[in-house]
Design an enzyme around this catalytic site. Structure first.
Site, PDB file in Angstrom:
ATOM      1  N   SER A  71     147.491  -3.321  77.676  1.00  0.00           N
ATOM      2  CA  SER A  71     148.498  -3.035  76.661  1.00  0.00           C
ATOM      3  C   SER A  71     149.820  -3.704  77.028  1.00  0.00           C
ATOM      4  O   SER A  71     150.296  -3.546  78.158  1.00  0.00           O
ATOM      5  CB  SER A  71     148.682  -1.514  76.586  1.00  0.00           C
ATOM      6  OG  SER A  71     149.716  -1.206  75.699  1.00  0.00           O
TER       7      SER A  71
ATOM      8  N   THR B  92     144.476   0.975  72.690  1.00  0.00           N
ATOM      9  CA  THR B  92     143.601   1.914  71.974  1.00  0.00           C
ATOM     10  C   THR B  92     142.623   1.121  71.105  1.00  0.00           C
ATOM     11  O   THR B  92     141.418   1.422  71.069  1.00  0.00           O
ATOM     12  CB  THR B  92     144.446   2.892  71.119  1.00  0.00           C
ATOM     13  OG1 THR B  92     145.307   3.618  71.996  1.00  0.00           O
ATOM     14  CG2 THR B  92     143.573   3.862  70.348  1.00  0.00           C
TER      15      THR B  92
ATOM     16  N   GLN C 144     147.217   0.778  83.013  1.00  0.00           N
ATOM     17  CA  GLN C 144     148.303   1.157  83.939  1.00  0.00           C
ATOM     18  C   GLN C 144     148.258   0.356  85.235  1.00  0.00           C
ATOM     19  O   GLN C 144     149.140   0.506  86.088  1.00  0.00           O
ATOM     20  CB  GLN C 144     148.237   2.668  84.247  1.00  0.00           C
ATOM     21  CG  GLN C 144     148.422   3.553  83.027  1.00  0.00           C
ATOM     22  CD  GLN C 144     149.840   3.520  82.451  1.00  0.00           C
ATOM     23  OE1 GLN C 144     150.774   2.980  83.047  1.00  0.00           O
ATOM     24  NE2 GLN C 144     150.008   4.094  81.264  1.00  0.00           N
TER      25      GLN C 144
ATOM     26  N   ASN D 287     146.717   7.276  84.095  1.00  0.00           N
ATOM     27  CA  ASN D 287     148.072   7.252  83.546  1.00  0.00           C
ATOM     28  C   ASN D 287     148.882   8.495  83.884  1.00  0.00           C
ATOM     29  O   ASN D 287     150.102   8.469  83.821  1.00  0.00           O
ATOM     30  CB  ASN D 287     148.033   7.049  82.026  1.00  0.00           C
ATOM     31  CG  ASN D 287     147.075   7.984  81.347  1.00  0.00           C
ATOM     32  OD1 ASN D 287     145.875   7.985  81.632  1.00  0.00           O
ATOM     33  ND2 ASN D 287     147.572   8.808  80.456  1.00  0.00           N
TER      34      ASN D 287
ATOM     35  N   HIS E 141     152.908  -3.150  75.781  1.00  0.00           N
ATOM     36  CA  HIS E 141     154.154  -2.361  75.845  1.00  0.00           C
ATOM     37  C   HIS E 141     154.291  -1.589  77.154  1.00  0.00           C
ATOM     38  O   HIS E 141     155.327  -0.991  77.422  1.00  0.00           O
ATOM     39  CB  HIS E 141     154.306  -1.457  74.608  1.00  0.00           C
ATOM     40  CG  HIS E 141     153.437  -0.239  74.567  1.00  0.00           C
ATOM     41  ND1 HIS E 141     153.883   0.998  74.960  1.00  0.00           N
ATOM     42  CD2 HIS E 141     152.155  -0.060  74.170  1.00  0.00           C
ATOM     43  CE1 HIS E 141     152.904   1.891  74.789  1.00  0.00           C
ATOM     44  NE2 HIS E 141     151.850   1.277  74.315  1.00  0.00           N
TER      45      HIS E 141
ATOM     46  N   CYS F 203     151.086  10.307  74.258  1.00  0.00           N
ATOM     47  CA  CYS F 203     150.397  10.445  72.983  1.00  0.00           C
ATOM     48  C   CYS F 203     149.925  11.870  72.733  1.00  0.00           C
ATOM     49  O   CYS F 203     149.706  12.258  71.608  1.00  0.00           O
ATOM     50  CB  CYS F 203     149.228   9.477  72.906  1.00  0.00           C
ATOM     51  SG  CYS F 203     148.242   9.516  74.360  1.00  0.00           S
TER      52      CYS F 203
ATOM     53  N   THR G   9     145.127 -12.067  60.193  1.00  0.00           N
ATOM     54  CA  THR G   9     145.921 -13.246  60.565  1.00  0.00           C
ATOM     55  C   THR G   9     146.578 -13.022  61.919  1.00  0.00           C
ATOM     56  O   THR G   9     147.222 -11.999  62.148  1.00  0.00           O
ATOM     57  CB  THR G   9     146.983 -13.519  59.478  1.00  0.00           C
ATOM     58  OG1 THR G   9     146.289 -13.709  58.243  1.00  0.00           O
ATOM     59  CG2 THR G   9     147.798 -14.764  59.812  1.00  0.00           C
TER      60      THR G   9
END
Ligand code: PLP
Length: 380
Positions: free
Chosen positions: A201, A71, A181, A151, A203, A324, A239
C-alpha cells in the site's frame, strides 16, 4: 504536532508531492490505451514506472499490477486465485490475526463452502509452526495467507521458515503474503522471498491514498477482480493513473534509499519509549523482536480511547486498534488472539513511527504521559 500513527497512514513526502505537482502542471498525460502519440507516451511512461517498481521490489515488470490500495490487492489475490484454481482444492490456511482485508475474503470463501483453517498464534504473534505443518499435511491445501509484519503489534512473521515448511510438506500450495507494514522498513526482495502473491500500500510509505500494488509471480494464474477494458493485461481493468503509479514509485524509491538510516533512528525511539513506559504505568504488548516501527502499549487505568483523546489534547496522535476498525470501539482481536487478556487489551494503544519522527518527539510524548497521569488519573 506529534504524529505517532504511521501504521494507519503517512503524510505524502516532499518528493511525492513534487512528482504529483509536476504531473498536474506539465499537462495531464494521455490515456495509455489511446492510439495517438499522447497515448503511446503515457503507455510507455506507465510501463517504465511498472518496471521501476518491479526492480525496487525484486520482481519482473509483468508481475506488478497497480491497484487502488492493499485491500484491493488482497481481494484480487485471494479471491482471484481461489476462483481461478479450482483444481487446487478448496482449502486455505491462515491465522485470525490477519488484517480485515484478508479475513473478510476468507470469511466470504468460508460462506461459499471453502474450508478455511486458522492456525493459532503465540504471544509473540507468530503462527504455531507445528500446527501449520499438521494442517498442511492432513489435506491438500490451495493457498496459505500470512502477514509479514502485523499492523497492530509489529510482530514479524518467520517467513523463511514458513516457505521452507510449505515447500517441504506441500510444494504445490501457493503463498499469499501481506507485506503492507513491512515495505520500506525491512528488505523486500520478492523473488528471494519465494511467495506467489504479495500486496503493498502506497499510503503507508509516504505516497498518497489510492496507490496500491499486487505482485503475482510469473506462472501463477488468478482471475481479475475488476473487469472491463482489459487494462494491465486484463488483470485490473480501468484507465491507468500514471500520476498515482508515479507517486507510488517515488515513495518506494525514497523508502528504499532511507531505510537503513531510518531503521536505526526508529529502533532508538522504540527502545527509549519501551524503557520509559515500562518504568511507568504501561505494559508493552508488542513482542521484544517486533519491528520497531510499531509499539503497542497498555496504559494502566486508561481505556484505549480515553488515552487516545487525552494525548490528542497535547496534539499527539496515536491509534487504538487498527484505523479501519477503530470506529467500531472494539477491543483488538489481534491482541486477544495473541493471548493478551481482555482487560489489558482494552487499554492498548498503538504508537507507530516513520522516518520523520524524532527522539525529541519521543521525549515530549513521555512528558505528556506523565502530565496525563498527574491531571487525569486521580479524576477517574
Ligand atoms: N494490510 C495491512 C497489514 C494493513 O495495515 C492495511 C492497512 O491498514 C491493509 C492491509 C490495507 O491497506 P489499504 O489501506 O491500502 O487498503
Amino acid at each position: 504536532m506529534i504524529y505517532f500513527d504511521n501504521s494507519a497512514t503517512t503524510f505524502p513526502s516532499d518528493r511525492v508531492r513534487a512528482v504529483i505537482n509536476d504531473m498536474m502542471t506539465d499537462g495531464l498525460s494521455g490515456n495509455p490505451g489511446s492510439l495517438h502519440k499522447l497515448g503511446a507516451a503515457a503507455d510507455k511512461a506507465y510501463s517504465d514506472t511498472q518496471a521501476a517498481v518491479a526492480k525496487l521490489l525484486g520482481a519482473a515488470e509483468p508481475e506488478i499490477i497497480f491497484t487502488s490500495c492493499a485491500t484491493e490487492s488482497a481481494n484480487t489475490a485471494i479471491r482471484g486465485f481461489m476462483s481461478r484454481n479450482t483444481r487446487a482444492g478448496k482449502r486455505v490456511i491462515s491465522t485470525k490475526t490477519e488484517h480485515k482485508a484478508t479475513l473478510e475474503c476468507l470469511e466470504l470463501l468460508a460462506k461459499n463452502g471453502y474450508d478455511v483453517v486458522y492456525v493459532p498464534v503465540g504471544r509473540d504473534g507468530k503462527p504455531d509452526l507445528a500446527e501449520l505443518e499438521k494442517a498442511l499435511t492432513e489435506e491438500k491445501t490451495a493457498l496459505i495467507c500470512f502477514t509479514l509484519v502485523n499492523n497492530e503489534t509489529g510482530s514479524i512473521l518467520p517467513l523463511d521458515q514458513i516457505v521452507a515448511l510449505k515447500n517441504k510438506v506441500s510444494p504445490d500450495t501457493k503463498f499469499y503474503l501481506d507485506a503492507v507494514q513491512a515495505l520500506g522498513k525491512m528488505s523486500v526482495d520478492l523473488h528471494k522471498m519465494n511467495v506467489d502473491m504479495c500486496s503493498f500500500s502506497g499510503h503507508k510509505i509516504h505516497s498518497v491514498k489510492g496507490t496500491g500494488v499486487l505482485y503475482v509471480r510469473n506462472g501463477v494464474r488468478i482471475d481479475p477482480l475488476i473487469l472491463g477494458g482489459g487494462q494491465q493485461k486484463g488483470m485490473r481493468s480501468g484507465t491507468q493513473s500514471l500520476l498515482l503509479a508515479k507517486a507510488f514509485e517515488a515513495a518506494l524509491e525514497e523508502a528504499v534509499e532511507t531505510m537503513e538510516g531510518s531503521h536505526e533512528d526508529i529502533a532508538e525511539i522504540n527502545a527509549y519509549l519501551r524503557k520509559e513506559l515500562s518504568a511507568r504505568n504501561a505494559q508493552v504488548l508488542s513482542p521484544d523482536d517486533a519491528l520497531p516501527n510499531v509499539l503497542n502499549v497498555a496504559f494502566e487505568g486508561f481505556e484505549s480511547e480515553t488515552m487516545l483523546h487525552c494525548l490528542e489534547i497535547y496534539d499527539i496522535f496515536v491509534s487504538t486498534v487498527s484505523a479501519c476498525s477503530s470506529k467500531a470501539k472494539k477491543v483488538s482481536y489481534v491482541l486477544l488472539e495473541s493471548g493478551v487478556d481482555r482487560k489489558t487489551a482494552a487499554n492498548a494503544v498503538r504508537l507507530s513511527f516513520s522516518r520523520y519522527n524524532t527522539m525529541k518527539e519521543a521525549q515530549d510524548f513521555i512528558k505528556a504521559v506523565d502530565d496525563i497521569y498527574d491531571r487525569f488519573a486521580v479524576m477517574k
